[in-house]
Motif scaffolding. Structure first.
Motif, mmCIF file in Angstrom:
data_model
loop_
_atom_site.group_PDB
_atom_site.id
_atom_site.type_symbol
_atom_site.label_atom_id
_atom_site.label_comp_id
_atom_site.label_asym_id
_atom_site.label_seq_id
_atom_site.Cartn_x
_atom_site.Cartn_y
_atom_site.Cartn_z
ATOM 1 N N ALA A 148 4.331 16.507 24.867
ATOM 2 C CA ALA A 148 3.036 15.674 24.876
ATOM 3 C C ALA A 148 2.090 14.182 24.180
ATOM 4 N N HIS A 149 1.866 13.535 24.857
ATOM 5 C CA HIS A 149 1.539 12.275 24.780
ATOM 6 C C HIS A 149 0.448 12.115 23.116
ATOM 7 N N VAL A 150 -0.306 13.386 23.079
ATOM 8 C CA VAL A 150 -1.496 13.553 22.545
ATOM 9 C C VAL A 150 -0.854 14.544 21.361
ATOM 10 N N MET A 151 -0.691 14.326 19.915
ATOM 11 C CA MET A 151 -0.492 15.096 19.281
ATOM 12 C C MET A 151 -2.256 15.600 17.888
ATOM 13 N N SER A 152 -2.130 17.490 17.618
ATOM 14 C CA SER A 152 -3.152 17.661 17.043
ATOM 15 C C SER A 152 -2.789 16.734 15.734
ATOM 16 N N PHE A 153 -4.673 16.566 15.275
ATOM 17 C CA PHE A 153 -4.374 16.879 13.813
ATOM 18 C C PHE A 153 -3.450 16.971 12.737
ATOM 19 N N VAL A 154 -3.564 18.063 12.950
ATOM 20 C CA VAL A 154 -3.110 18.330 11.722
ATOM 21 C C VAL A 154 -1.803 17.599 11.971
ATOM 22 N N ASP A 155 -0.960 18.032 13.009
ATOM 23 C CA ASP A 155 -0.015 17.562 12.990
ATOM 24 C C ASP A 155 0.513 15.909 12.798
ATOM 25 N N GLN A 156 -0.794 14.836 12.828
ATOM 26 C CA GLN A 156 -0.885 13.062 13.132
ATOM 27 C C GLN A 156 -0.911 13.089 12.017
ATOM 28 N N VAL A 157 -1.080 14.194 10.726
ATOM 29 C CA VAL A 157 -1.281 14.220 9.312
ATOM 30 C C VAL A 157 -0.287 14.188 8.544
ATOM 31 N N GLU A 158 0.943 15.026 9.471
ATOM 32 C CA GLU A 158 1.771 15.497 8.687
ATOM 33 C C GLU A 158 2.903 14.490 9.137
ATOM 34 N N PHE A 159 3.089 14.298 10.171
ATOM 35 C CA PHE A 159 3.827 13.258 10.846
ATOM 36 C C PHE A 159 4.157 12.369 10.566
ATOM 37 N N ALA A 160 2.665 11.947 10.241
ATOM 38 C CA ALA A 160 2.584 10.141 9.190
ATOM 39 C C ALA A 160 2.883 10.143 7.941
ATOM 40 N N LYS A 161 1.997 11.295 6.794
ATOM 41 C CA LYS A 161 2.671 11.532 5.525
ATOM 42 C C LYS A 161 4.606 11.615 5.173
ATOM 43 N N ASN A 162 5.175 12.203 6.409
ATOM 44 C CA ASN A 162 6.913 12.628 6.495
ATOM 45 C C ASN A 162 7.185 11.565 6.110
ATOM 46 N N ILE A 163 7.149 9.989 7.521
ATOM 47 C CA ILE A 163 7.753 9.140 7.251
ATOM 48 C C ILE A 163 7.400 8.455 6.433
ATOM 49 N N THR A 164 6.473 8.126 5.626
ATOM 50 C CA THR A 164 5.718 7.308 4.866
ATOM 51 C C THR A 164 6.303 7.657 3.744
ATOM 52 N N PHE A 195 -1.163 6.010 20.727
ATOM 53 C CA PHE A 195 -1.091 5.142 18.660
ATOM 54 C C PHE A 195 -1.697 5.703 17.796
ATOM 55 N N ILE A 196 -1.282 6.404 16.692
ATOM 56 C CA ILE A 196 -1.740 6.796 15.712
ATOM 57 C C ILE A 196 -2.206 6.124 14.387
ATOM 58 N N ASP A 197 -3.850 5.932 14.180
ATOM 59 C CA ASP A 197 -4.376 5.173 13.248
ATOM 60 C C ASP A 197 -4.163 5.496 11.444
ATOM 61 N N PHE A 198 -2.898 4.920 10.985
ATOM 62 C CA PHE A 198 -3.016 5.445 9.538
ATOM 63 C C PHE A 198 -4.057 5.757 8.725
ATOM 64 N N ALA A 199 -4.292 4.418 8.944
ATOM 65 C CA ALA A 199 -5.727 3.962 8.177
ATOM 66 C C ALA A 199 -6.430 4.876 7.651
ATOM 67 N N THR A 200 -6.925 5.785 9.222
ATOM 68 C CA THR A 200 -8.149 6.762 9.542
ATOM 69 C C THR A 200 -7.407 7.653 8.313
ATOM 70 N N LEU A 201 -6.321 8.248 8.356
ATOM 71 C CA LEU A 201 -5.249 9.047 7.934
ATOM 72 C C LEU A 201 -5.581 8.473 6.494
ATOM 73 N N GLY A 202 -6.174 8.350 5.828
ATOM 74 C CA GLY A 202 -6.583 8.316 4.250
ATOM 75 C C GLY A 202 -4.762 7.341 3.903
ATOM 76 N N LEU A 203 -3.756 7.152 4.384
ATOM 77 C CA LEU A 203 -2.943 6.388 3.333
ATOM 78 C C LEU A 203 -2.122 4.915 3.646
ATOM 79 N N SER A 204 -2.380 4.989 2.536
ATOM 80 C CA SER A 204 -2.428 2.994 2.154
ATOM 81 C C SER A 204 -1.087 3.081 2.715
ATOM 82 N N GLN A 205 0.273 2.995 2.722
ATOM 83 C CA GLN A 205 1.129 2.663 3.744
ATOM 84 C C GLN A 205 0.952 2.723 5.234
ATOM 85 N N ARG A 206 1.477 1.291 5.579
ATOM 86 C CA ARG A 206 1.372 1.610 7.279
ATOM 87 C C ARG A 206 2.386 0.525 8.224
#
Length: 336
Positions: free
Chosen positions: A95-111, A127-138
């Protein structure tokens, strides 16, 4: 008993006073030197763990059939030498699109996965916009795009004949020998221009409008994301230039990428088998579609930006791209 005259006594007092001032002066100088030494020791001789680690995160959200396997061969070749991690993101059912839950989890995991930094993550995801997920590291994004019709034709024959990377793997259209030209004439679904709708949504992101074929809103959002979130986007047709630019821009990860590409092979590692050249008439039919027009506009936008970056970054010396000399310097530093 020797008597001491007033003159001698005054001279003695002055001498003692001058000696006292000299002692105070050198004590002050010693204190100043000790303070400077302590500063240097704090800032230059600290244990290694006090220095900031390189926490660079690069995401290569690779578009299918754009030469990404060749580029990843280079990255895997360099990662040990430059001490960074390469990690493949595998999504369910590709799948090219991830669920929103998976996006948040993935972003937190890799940072937060500090033991695996610096890192280059790659996978066929939008593309995942890390800024919209509230993460400072992009992360730093990079990518490659290809002429839309060429990518579609390559994918069409890939599903039928596979490639020379895994030649014995049976693809899901194996046995279907219909040419792309015949498919267009018969208006079959496998050559529907809507299947070209891939590069724009990959840059647009995971919002619903991004995946509406031919969406102008998606096109503008894709352009915005490229301009604001991507370090470099190259083209399949100019892969060598893309590699040379990355080597100049991110030497910590890609120094030696040009030589690595020569070892890996300048031609793609994955060559689709039995591709047939399209007649002009078939190309014209496809180019009349709105999807092709929007995808091609995005491709031209990428070309223009890539040419601009290349012109401002590299020069040709003996037919080989070389970084320009540094065009800035520092001066008038205060305090000294």
């Amino acid at each position: 008993m020797v008597s001491v005259g007033p003159r001698f006594f005054a001279l003695l007092v002055v001498s003692v006073f001058l000696f006292y001032l000299t002692v105070i002066h050198y004590e002050n100088r010693l204190a100043s030197l000790q303070s400077r030494l302590a500063y240097v020791e704090r800032h230059m001789s600290s244990p290694p763990e006090s220095f900031p680690r390189d926490e660079t995160i690069v995401i290569y959200n690779r578009v299918p059939k754009t030469g990404s396997t060749t580029f990843m061969g280079i990255a895997y070749d360099l990662c040990v030498r430059h001490n960074y991690n390469v990690i493949h993101l595998n999504t369910s059912k590709n799948a090219h699109v991830m669920s929103f839950v998976d996006q948040v989890e993935f972003a937190k995991n890799i940072t937060s996965w500090k033991s695996r930094l610096p890192a280059l993550y790659h996978g066929h995801i939008a593309f995942i916009d890390f800024a919209t997920l509230g993460l400072s590291q992009r992360p730093v994004y990079i990518n490659l795009v290809r002429r839309p019709l060429d990518r579609l034709v390559s994918h069409y024959y890939f599903l039928r004949y596979g490639d020379d990377f895994r030649p014995h793997l049976v693809r899901n259209r194996a046995g279907n020998t219909e040419t792309f030209d015949d498919c267009v004439k018969l208006k079959h679904s496998d050559c529907n221009p809507h299947l070209m709708w891939m590069q724009v949504p990959f840059f647009c992101g995971m919002m619903a409008f991004c995946w509406e074929p031919g969406s102008r809103e998606a096109l503008e959002h894709a352009k915005y994301n490229l301009a604001h979130h991507y370090l470099l986007v190259g083209t399949t047709e100019r892969l060598e230039d893309f590699v040379a630019l990355l080597e100049a821009i991110m030497p910590d990860m890609f120094a030696g990428a040009g030589r690595s590409m020569e070892r890996v092979g300048k031609s793609h590692l994955r060559r689709t088998q039995k591709k047939k050249e399209l007649p002009t008439g078939t190309k014209q039919i496809i180019r009349q579609s709105e999807v092709w027009q929007v995808e091609n506009e995005f491709y031209e936008f990428v070309q223009e930006q890539f040419n601009f970056v290349k012109h401002k970054t590299m020069t040709s010396v003996g037919g080989k791209l070389t970084p320009l000399q540094r065009g800035y310097h520092y001066e008038k530093l205060r305090p000294k």
